[in-house]
Design a protein around this motif. Sequence first.
Motif, PDB file in Angstrom:
ATOM      1  N   ASN A 151       0.825  -1.200   0.000  1.00  0.00           N
ATOM      2  CA  ASN A 151       0.000   0.000   0.000  1.00  0.00           C
ATOM      3  C   ASN A 151       0.865   1.258   0.000  1.00  0.00           C
ATOM      4  O   ASN A 151       0.620   2.202  -0.760  1.00  0.00           O
ATOM      5  CB  ASN A 151      -0.921  -0.010   1.226  1.00  0.00           C
ATOM      6  N   GLU A 152       1.888   1.288   0.837  1.00  0.00           N
ATOM      7  CA  GLU A 152       2.761   2.466   0.911  1.00  0.00           C
ATOM      8  C   GLU A 152       3.531   2.684  -0.396  1.00  0.00           C
ATOM      9  O   GLU A 152       3.696   3.821  -0.846  1.00  0.00           O
ATOM     10  CB  GLU A 152       3.737   2.305   2.080  1.00  0.00           C
ATOM     11  N   GLY A 175       2.611  10.128  -4.070  1.00  0.00           N
ATOM     12  CA  GLY A 175       2.894  10.397  -2.656  1.00  0.00           C
ATOM     13  C   GLY A 175       1.866  11.273  -1.988  1.00  0.00           C
ATOM     14  O   GLY A 175       0.968  10.793  -1.309  1.00  0.00           O
ATOM     15  N   GLN A 176       1.950  12.575  -2.195  1.00  0.00           N
ATOM     16  CA  GLN A 176       1.047  13.525  -1.559  1.00  0.00           C
ATOM     17  C   GLN A 176       0.081  14.125  -2.579  1.00  0.00           C
ATOM     18  O   GLN A 176       0.409  14.262  -3.763  1.00  0.00           O
ATOM     19  CB  GLN A 176       1.848  14.659  -0.894  1.00  0.00           C
ATOM     20  N   VAL A 182       2.260   7.177 -15.189  1.00  0.00           N
ATOM     21  CA  VAL A 182       2.554   8.540 -15.631  1.00  0.00           C
ATOM     22  C   VAL A 182       3.179   9.391 -14.534  1.00  0.00           C
ATOM     23  O   VAL A 182       4.132  10.143 -14.777  1.00  0.00           O
ATOM     24  CB  VAL A 182       1.275   9.195 -16.207  1.00  0.00           C
ATOM     25  N   ALA A 183       2.683   9.283 -13.313  1.00  0.00           N
ATOM     26  CA  ALA A 183       3.243  10.109 -12.240  1.00  0.00           C
ATOM     27  C   ALA A 183       4.677   9.708 -11.921  1.00  0.00           C
ATOM     28  O   ALA A 183       5.544  10.556 -11.697  1.00  0.00           O
ATOM     29  CB  ALA A 183       2.375  10.001 -10.989  1.00  0.00           C
ATOM     30  N   SER A 184       4.942   8.408 -11.914  1.00  0.00           N
ATOM     31  CA  SER A 184       6.277   7.925 -11.600  1.00  0.00           C
ATOM     32  C   SER A 184       7.275   8.250 -12.700  1.00  0.00           C
ATOM     33  O   SER A 184       8.416   8.629 -12.432  1.00  0.00           O
ATOM     34  CB  SER A 184       6.233   6.412 -11.355  1.00  0.00           C
ATOM     35  N   VAL A 185       6.852   8.141 -13.959  1.00  0.00           N
ATOM     36  CA  VAL A 185       7.755   8.352 -15.092  1.00  0.00           C
ATOM     37  C   VAL A 185       8.083   9.836 -15.270  1.00  0.00           C
ATOM     38  O   VAL A 185       9.230  10.206 -15.511  1.00  0.00           O
ATOM     39  CB  VAL A 185       7.154   7.757 -16.377  1.00  0.00           C
ATOM     40  N   THR A 186       7.071  10.696 -15.165  1.00  0.00           N
ATOM     41  CA  THR A 186       7.269  12.123 -15.439  1.00  0.00           C
ATOM     42  C   THR A 186       7.674  12.926 -14.215  1.00  0.00           C
ATOM     43  O   THR A 186       8.214  14.032 -14.348  1.00  0.00           O
ATOM     44  CB  THR A 186       5.986  12.744 -16.013  1.00  0.00           C
ATOM     45  N   GLY A 187       7.400  12.405 -13.031  1.00  0.00           N
ATOM     46  CA  GLY A 187       7.679  13.170 -11.829  1.00  0.00           C
ATOM     47  C   GLY A 187       6.695  14.292 -11.597  1.00  0.00           C
ATOM     48  O   GLY A 187       6.905  15.140 -10.725  1.00  0.00           O
ATOM     49  N   PRO A 240      -3.471  10.173  -3.871  1.00  0.00           N
ATOM     50  CA  PRO A 240      -2.721   8.923  -4.065  1.00  0.00           C
ATOM     51  C   PRO A 240      -3.027   7.864  -3.011  1.00  0.00           C
ATOM     52  O   PRO A 240      -3.156   6.678  -3.342  1.00  0.00           O
ATOM     53  CB  PRO A 240      -1.261   9.383  -3.983  1.00  0.00           C
ATOM     54  N   ASP A 241      -3.156   8.272  -1.740  1.00  0.00           N
ATOM     55  CA  ASP A 241      -3.408   7.284  -0.696  1.00  0.00           C
ATOM     56  C   ASP A 241      -4.790   6.658  -0.830  1.00  0.00           C
ATOM     57  O   ASP A 241      -4.960   5.449  -0.639  1.00  0.00           O
ATOM     58  CB  ASP A 241      -3.237   7.930   0.684  1.00  0.00           C
TER      59      ASP A 241
END
Length: 516
Positions: free
Chosen positions: A81-82, A90-91, A266-271, A291-292
Amino acid sequence: MATFGTLSDRLTETFRNLRTKGKLSPADIDGTVREIRRALLDADVALQVVKDFTGKVRERALGDEVNRALNPAQQVVQIVNEELVAILGGQQRRLQFAKQPPTVIMLAGLQGSGKTTFAGKLAKQLEKDGHTPLLVACDLQRPNAVNQLTVVAERAGAAIYAPEPGNGVGDPVKVARDGVEYARRQQYDTVIIDTAGRLGVDAELMKQAANIRKATDPDEVLFVIDAMIGQDAVNTAKAFQDGVDFTGVVLSKLDGDARGGAALSVASVTGRPIIFASTGEGLDDLEAFHPDRMASRILDLGDILTLIEQAQQAFDEEEAQRVAQKLATEQFTLEDFLEQLQQVRKMGSMKKMLGMLPGMGQMKQQIESFDEREIDRTEAIIRSMTPAERRNPKILNGSRRLRIARGSGMTVTDVNQLVQRFDQAAKMMKTVARGGVPSMPGMGAIGGKPGASSKRGKKQKSSGGSRSGNPAKRAAENAGLAAANTAPSGSGFGLGGAPQPSEADLAEIQKLFGKG
């Protein structure tokens, strides 16, 4: 959520296989990580994201935080989950508004990704929050794009600036620049620029979008991406990041039946953070992306906070207090029931709301078979009654019920069932209003075991301790029994109860209810 349905099922089944293991060996961890990797790849998540994700999960799962845990299987679920929250951004990130209005928000993306519809959704949401948005039609290439934005703006109740007819006529850069100046003169505090898209990434698209950004200097550049396009989402996102350099992402069509890899990639790849998620075709089907909460939905742990927020928006506090008073004094009528149904409908789809409850992934078929029109049928029956009949259903004899059935297009059986359900619901709500524990037919009090008799309960209570003649053995058995009685139970995976909320969680809930 339909997009993550298959992924959620695969992960749920993987973790369910861990619950019978008191201690996890490295082989168990490797097997679990292997199944997670297969589930993510099947969901069309980018390969590099999958490698990074499973590597971190494996490293943490083999560490001391799992080896020393009282419930190792549940600890692995917590780790997954984390890490899911981490790859989703993340936030939560909200829109950044300019200190000096107007705030300029530029939309970019491929043709068909949902930019124009999102422009209307965003305008409607901003109006609800007290802003005065202006839509600017800069998509002058696609046939009837300007007309479409005009219709969307009208439905959203927002103003629009569209000096050019489009269909290949007009300069989009000039329209964008003039639109911002028009908003400043007319004192609109937010400008939403709808730009042109293409069927694929090309140099002309990027150049035009870059020129619009240079001319308007937007505070936010939102990249709208179709959550159903799978692996190609990564290449598209990278191309737009290099050409336009967007500040946030909007995921559209999350209510579709695709595999959802774009959202997890997309969020992980582009930051860049995901700011909004579009969950339907209606102008109200737009959610701020958390995200959570999204990770909790994927893992079938529910999304209670979003459900609370939607309820707060739909239900009137004074009306709720009035209904509570009526319940306490046994004056709750079918008229009040009808008003409550209408407020529930304001919250949106019942299927979506049920899907936000923990563990509902195991009841997917029942939720999918739920008929949304049942509320319409119930409303038709109640509206076919006279005011006196709504206030006092006890006067409903055979002839009255036949008249109501004919007037609502239903059967007498439907009317009888509605009255019976209302009586049962009213009794349960009265019990709750008095602070009691409601009982379900054939199940006893809620929270007890179905079919458990009071006699059996007394017998179990009396035999709660060990009767062994060996004092040491008796003490050990009693200690084990006490631990079993205090062990948490129930969760989305059956791996133990959810942890108690922290002070920060309680503060957040109080803030949601306006008590913080």
